[in-house]
Write an enzyme that holds these catalytic residues in place. Structure first.
Site, PDB file in Angstrom:
ATOM      1  N   TYR A 147       0.840  -1.216   0.000  1.00 43.53           N
ATOM      2  CA  TYR A 147       0.000   0.000   0.000  1.00 43.53           C
ATOM      3  C   TYR A 147       0.874   1.265   0.000  1.00 43.53           C
ATOM      4  O   TYR A 147       0.635   2.209  -0.762  1.00 43.53           O
ATOM      5  CB  TYR A 147      -0.890  -0.057   1.242  1.00 43.53           C
ATOM      6  CG  TYR A 147      -1.941   1.008   1.369  1.00 43.53           C
ATOM      7  CD1 TYR A 147      -3.198   0.857   0.770  1.00 43.53           C
ATOM      8  CD2 TYR A 147      -1.713   2.153   2.127  1.00 43.53           C
ATOM      9  CE1 TYR A 147      -4.177   1.819   0.934  1.00 43.53           C
ATOM     10  CE2 TYR A 147      -2.691   3.120   2.291  1.00 43.53           C
ATOM     11  CZ  TYR A 147      -3.925   2.946   1.692  1.00 43.53           C
ATOM     12  OH  TYR A 147      -4.901   3.905   1.858  1.00 43.53           O
ATOM     13  N   LYS A 177       0.931   4.116  -2.845  1.00 46.70           N
ATOM     14  CA  LYS A 177       0.516   5.482  -2.494  1.00 46.70           C
ATOM     15  C   LYS A 177       1.660   6.487  -2.718  1.00 46.70           C
ATOM     16  O   LYS A 177       1.412   7.619  -3.139  1.00 46.70           O
ATOM     17  CB  LYS A 177       0.025   5.525  -1.047  1.00 46.70           C
ATOM     18  CG  LYS A 177      -1.280   4.751  -0.825  1.00 46.70           C
ATOM     19  CD  LYS A 177      -2.429   5.349  -1.618  1.00 46.70           C
ATOM     20  CE  LYS A 177      -3.774   4.732  -1.298  1.00 46.70           C
ATOM     21  NZ  LYS A 177      -4.872   5.330  -2.090  1.00 46.70           N
TER      22      LYS A 177
HETATM   23  N1  CAA Z   1       5.362  -1.631  14.873  1.00 49.65           N
HETATM   24  C1  CAA Z   1       6.330  -2.474  15.269  1.00 49.65           C
HETATM   25  N2  CAA Z   1       6.150  -3.794  15.438  1.00 49.65           N
HETATM   26  C2  CAA Z   1       4.901  -4.256  15.209  1.00 49.65           C
HETATM   27  C3  CAA Z   1       3.843  -3.437  14.789  1.00 49.65           C
HETATM   28  C4  CAA Z   1       4.118  -2.064  14.641  1.00 49.65           C
HETATM   29  N3  CAA Z   1       3.176  -1.201  14.268  1.00 49.65           N
HETATM   30  N4  CAA Z   1       2.749  -4.212  14.633  1.00 49.65           N
HETATM   31  C5  CAA Z   1       3.117  -5.480  14.923  1.00 49.65           C
HETATM   32  N5  CAA Z   1       4.398  -5.508  15.285  1.00 49.65           N
HETATM   33  C6  CAA Z   1       5.185  -6.662  15.675  1.00 49.65           C
HETATM   34  C7  CAA Z   1       4.505  -7.415  16.815  1.00 49.65           C
HETATM   35  O1  CAA Z   1       4.886  -6.843  18.045  1.00 49.65           O
HETATM   36  C8  CAA Z   1       5.017  -8.807  16.606  1.00 49.65           C
HETATM   37  O2  CAA Z   1       6.298  -8.908  17.112  1.00 49.65           O
HETATM   38  P1  CAA Z   1       6.859 -10.306  17.697  1.00 49.65           P
HETATM   39  O3  CAA Z   1       6.813 -11.273  16.553  1.00 49.65           O
HETATM   40  O4  CAA Z   1       8.227  -9.956  18.157  1.00 49.65           O
HETATM   41  O5  CAA Z   1       5.888 -10.643  18.794  1.00 49.65           O
HETATM   42  C9  CAA Z   1       5.115  -8.939  15.087  1.00 49.65           C
HETATM   43  O6  CAA Z   1       5.223  -7.589  14.597  1.00 49.65           O
HETATM   44  C10 CAA Z   1       3.906  -9.602  14.477  1.00 49.65           C
HETATM   45  O7  CAA Z   1       2.774  -8.850  14.902  1.00 49.65           O
HETATM   46  P2  CAA Z   1       1.330  -9.353  14.656  1.00 49.65           P
HETATM   47  O8  CAA Z   1       1.176 -10.731  15.208  1.00 49.65           O
HETATM   48  O9  CAA Z   1       0.346  -8.280  15.076  1.00 49.65           O
HETATM   49  O10 CAA Z   1       1.308  -9.482  13.085  1.00 49.65           O
HETATM   50  P3  CAA Z   1       0.071  -9.782  12.279  1.00 49.65           P
HETATM   51  O11 CAA Z   1       0.554 -10.463  11.084  1.00 49.65           O
HETATM   52  O12 CAA Z   1      -1.006 -10.396  13.055  1.00 49.65           O
HETATM   53  O13 CAA Z   1      -0.516  -8.310  11.967  1.00 49.65           O
HETATM   54  C11 CAA Z   1      -0.784  -6.319  10.780  1.00 49.65           C
HETATM   55  C12 CAA Z   1       0.190  -7.397  11.280  1.00 49.65           C
HETATM   56  C13 CAA Z   1      -2.151  -6.889  10.436  1.00 49.65           C
HETATM   57  C14 CAA Z   1      -0.201  -5.710   9.540  1.00 49.65           C
HETATM   58  C15 CAA Z   1      -0.932  -5.277  11.896  1.00 49.65           C
HETATM   59  O14 CAA Z   1       0.343  -4.832  12.245  1.00 49.65           O
HETATM   60  C16 CAA Z   1      -1.751  -4.085  11.447  1.00 49.65           C
HETATM   61  O15 CAA Z   1      -2.985  -4.130  11.352  1.00 49.65           O
HETATM   62  N6  CAA Z   1      -1.087  -2.948  11.197  1.00 49.65           N
HETATM   63  C17 CAA Z   1      -1.787  -1.702  10.875  1.00 49.65           C
HETATM   64  C18 CAA Z   1      -1.882  -1.541   9.421  1.00 49.65           C
HETATM   65  C19 CAA Z   1      -2.553  -0.237   9.119  1.00 49.65           C
HETATM   66  O16 CAA Z   1      -2.369   0.789   9.764  1.00 49.65           O
HETATM   67  N7  CAA Z   1      -3.352  -0.244   8.089  1.00 49.65           N
HETATM   68  C20 CAA Z   1      -4.048   0.937   7.702  1.00 49.65           C
HETATM   69  C21 CAA Z   1      -5.309   0.529   7.007  1.00 49.65           C
HETATM   70  S1  CAA Z   1      -6.320   1.930   6.657  1.00 49.65           S
HETATM   71  C22 CAA Z   1      -5.519   2.692   5.447  1.00 49.65           C
HETATM   72  O17 CAA Z   1      -4.604   2.202   4.861  1.00 49.65           O
HETATM   73  C23 CAA Z   1      -6.043   4.070   5.093  1.00 49.65           C
HETATM   74  C24 CAA Z   1      -4.960   5.040   5.091  1.00 49.65           C
HETATM   75  O18 CAA Z   1      -4.520   5.422   4.036  1.00 49.65           O
HETATM   76  C25 CAA Z   1      -4.431   5.581   6.368  1.00 49.65           C
END
Ligand code: CAA
Length: 248
Positions: A155, A159
């Protein structure tokens, strides 16, 4: 313009949260609004809801990731309604995953829908805009194209690419009365943002100095301004609307 002399605005991905607000604002500001959609069932439900609220849009379908499908849609709109004066490249999807879990399909779908779509529509409208000496192209990017976001390599790449496109096209068509601009919304209260896991979303909101998600109308007002004659000296710009989340 349509046969009544109204400027014609095509909004891609119009049935989403931002698209809906843009269509409504543009219609309220006197434009003939053409709403692009992909999913016919969702579009029917959306159109009924819009009618109930007093809005009447012309709906056209296309697979925005497909060049031929976009060309067919544009030809149909121009034959049935009139030349398109304003294009809002708004359609977009997410397939969020950390990069090491991201498949080729996740990458391909997001790049094709969010970035190739910009080429697919703009390329097939630009000749007409050049000939007529007027055009507005407004690309809806994201704060996450400006700064990156965990889980959004696909994404963020798409973008960021949109604004690279904006800058070059703005230079190329400035002498033809066409402006090209990017808007980079932050986190807005749309279904796309509400689909982010609640705990993750709450952490993100905590990083927004204004202390809340943005409203869809807060993006739509700028779209309408950039579409207007008043904005004819604004081109190649990237407007951040993110509640102070990313200041640079
Ligand atoms: N920063 C640093 N580390 C992170 C993190 C972050 N933001 N998120 C997760 N981690 C780490 C976790 O702590 C974990 O670490 P360990 O393995 O050491 O425990 C590891 O990464 C895995 O984390 P998850 O189990 O949560 O990973 P996942 O695969 O289940 O989920 C994800 C990952 C779904 C991408 C989740 O991080 C997420 O939803 N992120 C947000 C994405 C986001 O903001 N999307 C915006 C959508 S809306 C949009 O896009 C509109 C716009 O223009 C703004």
């Amino acid at each position: 313009m349509d046969k009544n002399g109204k400027r014609v605005a095509l909004v891609t991905g119009s049935t989403g949260g931002l698209g809906t607000a843009m269509c409504q604002r543009l219609q309220q500001d006197g434009y003939r609004v053409v709403a692009h959609y992909r999913n016919p069932d969702k579009a029917k439900e959306w159109s009924d809801k819009m009618k109930a609220e007093g809005f009447l849009f012309d709906l056209y379908a296309a697979d925005i990731s497909d060049y031929v499908s976009c060309g067919e849609m544009i030809a149909k709109i121009e034959a049935e309604i009139g030349p398109i004066d304003i294009l809002v490249n708004n359609a977009g999807i997410t397939k969020d995953k950390p990069f090491h879990k991201m498949s080729y399909e996740d990458w391909d779908a997001v790049l094709k829908t969010n970035l190739y779509s910009v080429f697919n529509c703009t390329r097939q409208l630009i000749d007409g805009m050049r000939e007529r000496g007027f055009g507005r192209i407004i690309n809806i990017s994201s704060v996450n194209g400006q700064r990156g976001q965990f889980g959004q390599a696909n994404y963020s790449a798409a973008k960021a690419g949109m604004h690279g496109f904006t800058k070059t096209l703005a230079m190329e068509v400035a002498s033809k009365g066409i402006t090209v601009n990017t808007i980079s919304p932050g986190y807005i209260g749309t279904d796309m943002v509400m689909a982010v896991r609640e705990d993750v979303r709450n952490q993100i909101i905590a990083q927004i100095p204004v202390g809340r998600l943005g409203g869809t109308d807060e993006i739509a007002y700028l779209v309408s301004f950039l579409a207007s004659d008043k904005a004819s000296f604004i081109t190649g710009a990237n407007y951040s609307i993110n509640g102070g989340q990313h200041v640079y």
